[in-house]
Enzyme design. Structure first.
Site, mmCIF file in Angstrom:
data_model
loop_
_atom_site.group_PDB
_atom_site.id
_atom_site.type_symbol
_atom_site.label_atom_id
_atom_site.label_comp_id
_atom_site.label_asym_id
_atom_site.label_seq_id
_atom_site.Cartn_x
_atom_site.Cartn_y
_atom_site.Cartn_z
ATOM 1 C CG HIS A 1 -44.178 12.506 -16.190
ATOM 2 N ND1 HIS A 1 -43.957 12.633 -18.143
ATOM 3 C CD2 HIS A 1 -43.914 13.627 -16.454
ATOM 4 C CE1 HIS A 1 -44.351 13.100 -18.346
ATOM 5 N NE2 HIS A 1 -43.480 13.797 -18.160
ATOM 6 C CB CYS A 2 -37.841 12.639 -15.842
ATOM 7 S SG CYS A 2 -37.066 14.513 -14.953
ATOM 8 N N PRO A 3 -40.224 16.108 -15.367
ATOM 9 C CG PRO A 3 -40.759 16.862 -13.130
ATOM 10 C CD PRO A 3 -40.563 16.000 -13.751
#
Lengths: 157, 381
Positions: free
Chosen positions: B167-169
């Site tokens: 999950h890439c913020p």
């Protein structure tokens, strides 16, 4: 969906008995493929060969859609060169095959499954996880099938 | 059956479970927290604007007009890749409908046999053999499915994602099967853009300093200092990240697998998904087929607002999809099983509907299946 309407036209008194789920076959990796193992619940509803043929044809469609080869490279490189904007107006090969699959399932339902009181649901509507087969029973019939499907459920395990 | 029912057509995305936000009537799908994504956009657009305003006029005249042109193209490509990564469905797997969930529960219980009371049931795992390698498929208690190989549950978005990478913020979304190539191209082209701007900043400062002197140059183009700072720090992280993902792609591994050490150490060389050929692996990941979304966010469905309790009879049969959406809050699916199916499911297994409760309450803390290393937030089931 249109499949339901077809079935309702043909079997007005049908009621849903149970649903059978044909699972994915991961033996060849993450490619989309369904098990050809015949579910015991459908023993007296449909001939094995027919269901096997349907599943095998579906599997071949998915192989065609996910094939990594010349055409997919071309599509990928062309799309990349246009920053994938071309996908906004063009239909990808996978989407084209999915349309063919949906037409095939509808045809199979009309010709083979609905007359036997069964209904296939397109796997795309179940997240490509299962091939759902709804089993219907005429309300007016003697109702022997539900109990036999119950017993075949328990003996199959 | 209730006589008073208000039905309205809604788009399916409005009823999807999970913690995503949707925009443009379901066309755009992102994670809930988008703050860092806005920061990414701001940094990229801000730095490039400074470059176009301060450096480009000088460079276009003194070196070549191709420099700003190429910068514009690169900038547009970067933004396109970023938006594609952020806005698309990463490959979310929809949750199991009640009948499917029940079917799986029954199979699990049949496989486990009789567990003596007081003992915890065995963890829900299915073994499959892929290319002569045994892969364990874990059961997801939230989505009520056995996760396909390489899928993982993201606790931030509360979805199972196929070929889950991380999950890439920074892009405000998960990176999975459907948007991994866009993510990779984003990191690659952003690295190139950063190097490009950094290099031409240096060139510009050198060239101008020769004529005007160093301090005067900085006074004339104050943006330069800011750009160099941003580019310097961005460069190392972006180049590093691009290199890391190039390595992963050549081995056909995901970040998730790499962190967990699934195919490293004593399992090295056993990745069943790898073609054992770098070029083939790269081609599959980058030039493979473009998978369609299985979520159908923009489909229409009927929403029944019942006036009385027993209203889920005839309408629900026509729209089985409506059932999915009503199972978002309760984990026990049978509350919303349509009346048509309830008697048959209950008949098949006398204690069917009630069995869902004990497993759901007992198993999660013991089996704790969702211990995915990539998520920093502890998942509590």
């Amino acid at each position: 969906s249109s499949k339901f309407h077809n079935l309702q036209d043909m079997q007005h008194t049908a009621s849903l008995v149970t649903k059978v789920f044909i699972q994915r076959d991961y033996s060849e990796g993450t490619v989309c493929r369904f098990q050809t193992k015949f579910p015991a619940e459908l023993d007296n509803r449909i001939e094995r060969a027919l269901l096997e043929q349907t599943v095998k044809t579906l599997n071949s469609y998915y192989v065609e859609a996910e094939k990594v080869g010349g055409q997919s490279y071309l599509e990928g490189c062309l799309a990349c060169a246009t920053a994938y904007i071309v996908f906004l107006c063009m239909e990808t090969r996978y989407e084209k095959v999915l349309k063919k699959i949906s037409g095939y399932i509808q045809e199979q339902n009309e010709k083979i499954y609905a007359p036997r009181g069964l209904l296939l649901t397109d796997p795309i509507e179940r997240g490509m996880r299962v091939l759902e087969i709804s089993v219907f029973e005429d309300r007016g019939s003697s109702g022997s099938s539900p109990s036999s499907s119950m017993s075949s459920c328990s003996t199959a395990r | 059956m209730s006589a008073v029912m208000i039905t309205r057509k809604v788009r399916k995305w409005e009823k999807l479970p999970g913690k995503n936000t949707f925009c443009c009537d379901g066309r755009v799908m992102m994670a809930r927290q988008k703050g860092i994504f806005y920061l990414t956009l701001f940094l990229i657009i801000g730095t490039c604007s400074l470059f176009f305003v301060f450096e480009c006029p000088y460079l276009a005249v003194h070196l070549s007009p191709a420099i700003p042109v190429f910068a514009v193209l690169l900038f547009l490509f970067v933004i396109a890749m970023l938006l594609r990564t952020s806005f698309s469905d990463p490959g979310v797997l929809p949750r199991a409908l009640p009948e499917e969930a029940n079917f799986i529960e029954m199979e699990i219980e049949a496989a486990n046999g009789n567990v003596p009371s007081g003992q915890r049931p065995p963890p829900r795992i299915r073994n499959v053999q892929i290319n002569n390698q045994i892969v364990k498929l874990k059961y997801c208690y939230t989505c009520k499915i056995f996760r396909p190989p390489r899928a993982s549950h993201c606790s931030i978005c509360d979805n199972c994602v196929d070929r889950f990478d991380h999950h890439c913020p920074w892009v405000g979304n998960c990176v999975g099967k459907r948007n991994y190539r866009y993510f990779y191209l984003f990191t690659l082209t952003l690295s190139l853009l950063t190097i490009y701007i950094f290099a031409f900043n240096i060139v510009h400062v050198v060239m101008r300093s020769v004529d005007h002197g160093f301090l005067n140059t900085l006074k004339e183009t104050p943006g330069t200092v800011l750009e160099v700072l941003v580019c310097f720090f961005t460069l190392w992280s972006m180049v590093g990240l691009t290199g890391f993902h190039t390595y992963l792609i050549s081995l056909n591994q995901t970040t998730n697998e790499d962190i967990k050490g699934s195919w490293s150490g004593k399992n090295r060389g056993q990745n069943p998904y790898s073609h054992k050929n770098i070029i083939k692996n790269c081609c599959e990941v980058l030039c493979g087929p473009t998978y369609p979304s299985v979520l159908d966010r923009r489909g229409l469905m009927q929403e029944d607002s019942p006036a009385a309790a027993n209203s889920e009879g005839p309408c629900s049969f026509d729209n089985p999809v409506a059932q999915t959406t009503k199972t978002t809050a309760p984990l026990i699916p049978n509350e919303h099983t349509p009346d048509d199916v309830k008697p048959s499911i209950a008949a098949e297994k006398s204690s069917g509907p009630k069995d869902d409760q004990p497993p759901a309450a007992m198993l999660p803390p013991l089996a704790s299946p969702e211990t995915d290393a990539e998520t920093s937030i502890a998942k509590n089931q």
